[in-house]
Design a protein around this motif. Structure first.
Motif, PDB file in Angstrom:
ATOM      1  N   TYR A 119       0.856  -1.179   0.000  1.00 35.11           N
ATOM      2  CA  TYR A 119       0.000   0.000   0.000  1.00 35.11           C
ATOM      3  C   TYR A 119       0.893   1.231   0.000  1.00 35.11           C
ATOM      4  O   TYR A 119       1.702   1.421   0.899  1.00 35.11           O
ATOM      5  N   ILE A 120       0.762   2.071  -1.039  1.00 37.57           N
ATOM      6  CA  ILE A 120       1.560   3.303  -1.095  1.00 37.57           C
ATOM      7  C   ILE A 120       0.810   4.453  -0.453  1.00 37.57           C
ATOM      8  O   ILE A 120       1.358   5.171   0.369  1.00 37.57           O
ATOM      9  N   GLY A 121      -0.451   4.627  -0.841  1.00 37.30           N
ATOM     10  CA  GLY A 121      -1.184   5.746  -0.262  1.00 37.30           C
ATOM     11  C   GLY A 121      -2.569   5.909  -0.854  1.00 37.30           C
ATOM     12  O   GLY A 121      -3.035   5.093  -1.646  1.00 37.30           O
ATOM     13  N   TYR A 122      -3.207   7.005  -0.469  1.00 36.01           N
ATOM     14  CA  TYR A 122      -4.558   7.332  -0.893  1.00 36.01           C
ATOM     15  C   TYR A 122      -4.543   8.768  -1.390  1.00 36.01           C
ATOM     16  O   TYR A 122      -4.163   9.679  -0.660  1.00 36.01           O
ATOM     17  N   VAL A 123      -4.923   8.973  -2.669  1.00 37.32           N
ATOM     18  CA  VAL A 123      -4.877  10.302  -3.266  1.00 37.32           C
ATOM     19  C   VAL A 123      -6.206  10.589  -3.950  1.00 37.32           C
ATOM     20  O   VAL A 123      -6.571   9.892  -4.906  1.00 37.32           O
ATOM     21  N   SER A 124      -6.936  11.564  -3.456  1.00 38.23           N
ATOM     22  CA  SER A 124      -8.133  12.093  -4.116  1.00 38.23           C
ATOM     23  C   SER A 124      -9.118  11.002  -4.555  1.00 38.23           C
ATOM     24  O   SER A 124      -9.574  10.973  -5.690  1.00 38.23           O
ATOM     25  N   GLY A 125      -9.425  10.082  -3.654  1.00 38.61           N
ATOM     26  CA  GLY A 125     -10.405   9.050  -3.951  1.00 38.61           C
ATOM     27  C   GLY A 125      -9.847   7.800  -4.606  1.00 38.61           C
ATOM     28  O   GLY A 125     -10.604   6.923  -5.011  1.00 38.61           O
ATOM     29  N   TYR A 126      -8.534   7.706  -4.737  1.00 36.46           N
ATOM     30  CA  TYR A 126      -7.893   6.549  -5.360  1.00 36.46           C
ATOM     31  C   TYR A 126      -6.851   5.956  -4.419  1.00 36.46           C
ATOM     32  O   TYR A 126      -6.101   6.689  -3.780  1.00 36.46           O
ATOM     33  N   PHE A 127      -6.807   4.615  -4.369  1.00 36.06           N
ATOM     34  CA  PHE A 127      -5.731   3.923  -3.671  1.00 36.06           C
ATOM     35  C   PHE A 127      -4.581   3.756  -4.657  1.00 36.06           C
ATOM     36  O   PHE A 127      -4.806   3.395  -5.814  1.00 36.06           O
ATOM     37  N   VAL A 128      -3.370   3.998  -4.227  1.00 33.53           N
ATOM     38  CA  VAL A 128      -2.192   3.884  -5.085  1.00 33.53           C
ATOM     39  C   VAL A 128      -1.434   2.625  -4.674  1.00 33.53           C
ATOM     40  O   VAL A 128      -1.010   2.488  -3.523  1.00 33.53           O
ATOM     41  N   LEU A 129      -1.276   1.704  -5.640  1.00 34.92           N
ATOM     42  CA  LEU A 129      -0.641   0.412  -5.385  1.00 34.92           C
ATOM     43  C   LEU A 129       0.326   0.094  -6.515  1.00 34.92           C
ATOM     44  O   LEU A 129       0.015   0.342  -7.676  1.00 34.92           O
ATOM     45  N   PRO A 130       1.478  -0.479  -6.208  1.00 36.95           N
ATOM     46  CA  PRO A 130       2.338  -0.958  -7.288  1.00 36.95           C
ATOM     47  C   PRO A 130       2.015  -2.416  -7.611  1.00 36.95           C
ATOM     48  O   PRO A 130       1.857  -3.237  -6.722  1.00 36.95           O
ATOM     49  N   GLU A 131       1.863  -2.714  -8.894  1.00 36.79           N
ATOM     50  CA  GLU A 131       1.662  -4.100  -9.297  1.00 36.79           C
ATOM     51  C   GLU A 131       3.031  -4.758  -9.304  1.00 36.79           C
ATOM     52  O   GLU A 131       3.924  -4.355 -10.046  1.00 36.79           O
ATOM     53  N   SER A 132       3.230  -5.753  -8.466  1.00 38.08           N
ATOM     54  CA  SER A 132       4.576  -6.253  -8.210  1.00 38.08           C
ATOM     55  C   SER A 132       5.194  -7.019  -9.366  1.00 38.08           C
ATOM     56  O   SER A 132       6.398  -6.972  -9.548  1.00 38.08           O
ATOM     57  N   ILE A 133       4.416  -7.703 -10.181  1.00 41.53           N
ATOM     58  CA  ILE A 133       4.988  -8.469 -11.289  1.00 41.53           C
ATOM     59  C   ILE A 133       5.419  -7.543 -12.425  1.00 41.53           C
ATOM     60  O   ILE A 133       6.542  -7.611 -12.912  1.00 41.53           O
ATOM     61  N   SER A 134       4.524  -6.646 -12.852  1.00 39.60           N
ATOM     62  CA  SER A 134       4.838  -5.768 -13.977  1.00 39.60           C
ATOM     63  C   SER A 134       5.596  -4.515 -13.561  1.00 39.60           C
ATOM     64  O   SER A 134       6.230  -3.876 -14.388  1.00 39.60           O
ATOM     65  N   GLY A 135       5.500  -4.123 -12.306  1.00 40.94           N
ATOM     66  CA  GLY A 135       6.161  -2.918 -11.833  1.00 40.94           C
ATOM     67  C   GLY A 135       5.365  -1.649 -12.094  1.00 40.94           C
ATOM     68  O   GLY A 135       5.835  -0.549 -11.820  1.00 40.94           O
ATOM     69  N   ALA A 136       4.152  -1.775 -12.614  1.00 39.07           N
ATOM     70  CA  ALA A 136       3.316  -0.613 -12.914  1.00 39.07           C
ATOM     71  C   ALA A 136       2.663  -0.082 -11.636  1.00 39.07           C
ATOM     72  O   ALA A 136       2.384  -0.836 -10.710  1.00 39.07           O
ATOM     73  N   ILE A 137       2.430   1.228 -11.621  1.00 38.66           N
ATOM     74  CA  ILE A 137       1.693   1.850 -10.524  1.00 38.66           C
ATOM     75  C   ILE A 137       0.214   1.849 -10.911  1.00 38.66           C
ATOM     76  O   ILE A 137      -0.155   2.291 -11.989  1.00 38.66           O
ATOM     77  N   VAL A 138      -0.634   1.338 -10.018  1.00 40.83           N
ATOM     78  CA  VAL A 138      -2.060   1.178 -10.304  1.00 40.83           C
ATOM     79  C   VAL A 138      -2.848   2.091  -9.371  1.00 40.83           C
ATOM     80  O   VAL A 138      -2.577   2.142  -8.171  1.00 40.83           O
ATOM     81  N   PHE A 139      -3.832   2.799  -9.944  1.00 35.83           N
ATOM     82  CA  PHE A 139      -4.747   3.629  -9.171  1.00 35.83           C
ATOM     83  C   PHE A 139      -6.095   2.916  -9.132  1.00 35.83           C
ATOM     84  O   PHE A 139      -6.703   2.692 -10.174  1.00 35.83           O
ATOM     85  N   VAL A 140      -6.554   2.556  -7.941  1.00 35.14           N
ATOM     86  CA  VAL A 140      -7.827   1.856  -7.766  1.00 35.14           C
ATOM     87  C   VAL A 140      -8.808   2.826  -7.142  1.00 35.14           C
ATOM     88  O   VAL A 140      -8.572   3.344  -6.047  1.00 35.14           O
ATOM     89  N   LYS A 141      -9.916   3.094  -7.862  1.00 39.98           N
ATOM     90  CA  LYS A 141     -10.901   4.048  -7.367  1.00 39.98           C
ATOM     91  C   LYS A 141     -11.667   3.454  -6.196  1.00 39.98           C
ATOM     92  O   LYS A 141     -12.150   2.327  -6.261  1.00 39.98           O
ATOM     93  N   ALA A 142     -11.769   4.218  -5.125  1.00 33.21           N
ATOM     94  CA  ALA A 142     -12.548   3.801  -3.958  1.00 33.21           C
ATOM     95  C   ALA A 142     -14.025   4.056  -4.248  1.00 33.21           C
ATOM     96  O   ALA A 142     -14.407   5.156  -4.633  1.00 33.21           O
ATOM     97  N   LYS A 143     -14.840   3.008  -4.097  1.00 33.35           N
ATOM     98  CA  LYS A 143     -16.279   3.122  -4.355  1.00 33.35           C
ATOM     99  C   LYS A 143     -17.038   2.700  -3.112  1.00 33.35           C
ATOM    100  O   LYS A 143     -16.580   1.872  -2.339  1.00 33.35           O
ATOM    101  N   ASP A 144     -18.237   3.263  -2.967  1.00 33.94           N
ATOM    102  CA  ASP A 144     -19.065   2.910  -1.818  1.00 33.94           C
ATOM    103  C   ASP A 144     -19.585   1.480  -1.911  1.00 33.94           C
ATOM    104  O   ASP A 144     -19.722   0.800  -0.904  1.00 33.94           O
ATOM    105  N   ASP A 145     -19.874   1.000  -3.129  1.00 37.64           N
ATOM    106  CA  ASP A 145     -20.448  -0.333  -3.280  1.00 37.64           C
ATOM    107  C   ASP A 145     -19.392  -1.412  -3.511  1.00 37.64           C
ATOM    108  O   ASP A 145     -19.719  -2.582  -3.631  1.00 37.64           O
TER     109      ASP A 145
END
Length: 93
Positions: free
Chosen positions: A54-80
């Motif tokens: 877990y890297i952090g939380y920015v403006s409604g998105y969780f910031v995570l690095p995908e460990s196999i590809s090395g890409a930074i992924v932004f996952v939108k936080a949703k209520d549902d």
């Protein structure tokens, strides 16, 4: 050099060090919090040797690095959507 200038340079240097150190921990998988990808129902690539941290939380998105590809992924936080489950890292040094 005045005290204000010294403090400005010191704080900037410490912020750079802190960011660089935390980036190193995230890249090596030794950051303080790991993401439980399977229970969080995320479609990220990972393995046991390189967990998703877990890297952090920015403006409604969780910031995570995908460990196999090395890409930074932004996952939108949703209520549902299921919560992002975080676990303490047992390999934290």
């Amino acid at each position: 050099m005045g005290l204000a200038q010294f403090l400005l340079i010191f704080v900037a240097g410490m912020a750079f060090y802190y960011g660089t150190y935390n980036a190193h921990l995230a890249r090596t998988g030794r950051d303080s919090m790991l993401v439980d990808v399977s229970r969080s129902k995320l479609s990220l690539q990972y393995d046991a040797r390189k967990p998703v941290v877990y890297i952090g939380y920015v403006s409604g998105y969780f910031v995570l690095p995908e460990s196999i590809s090395g890409a930074i992924v932004f996952v939108k936080a949703k209520d549902d959507a299921p919560a992002l489950l975080l676990l303490p890292n047992p390999n934290r040094s």
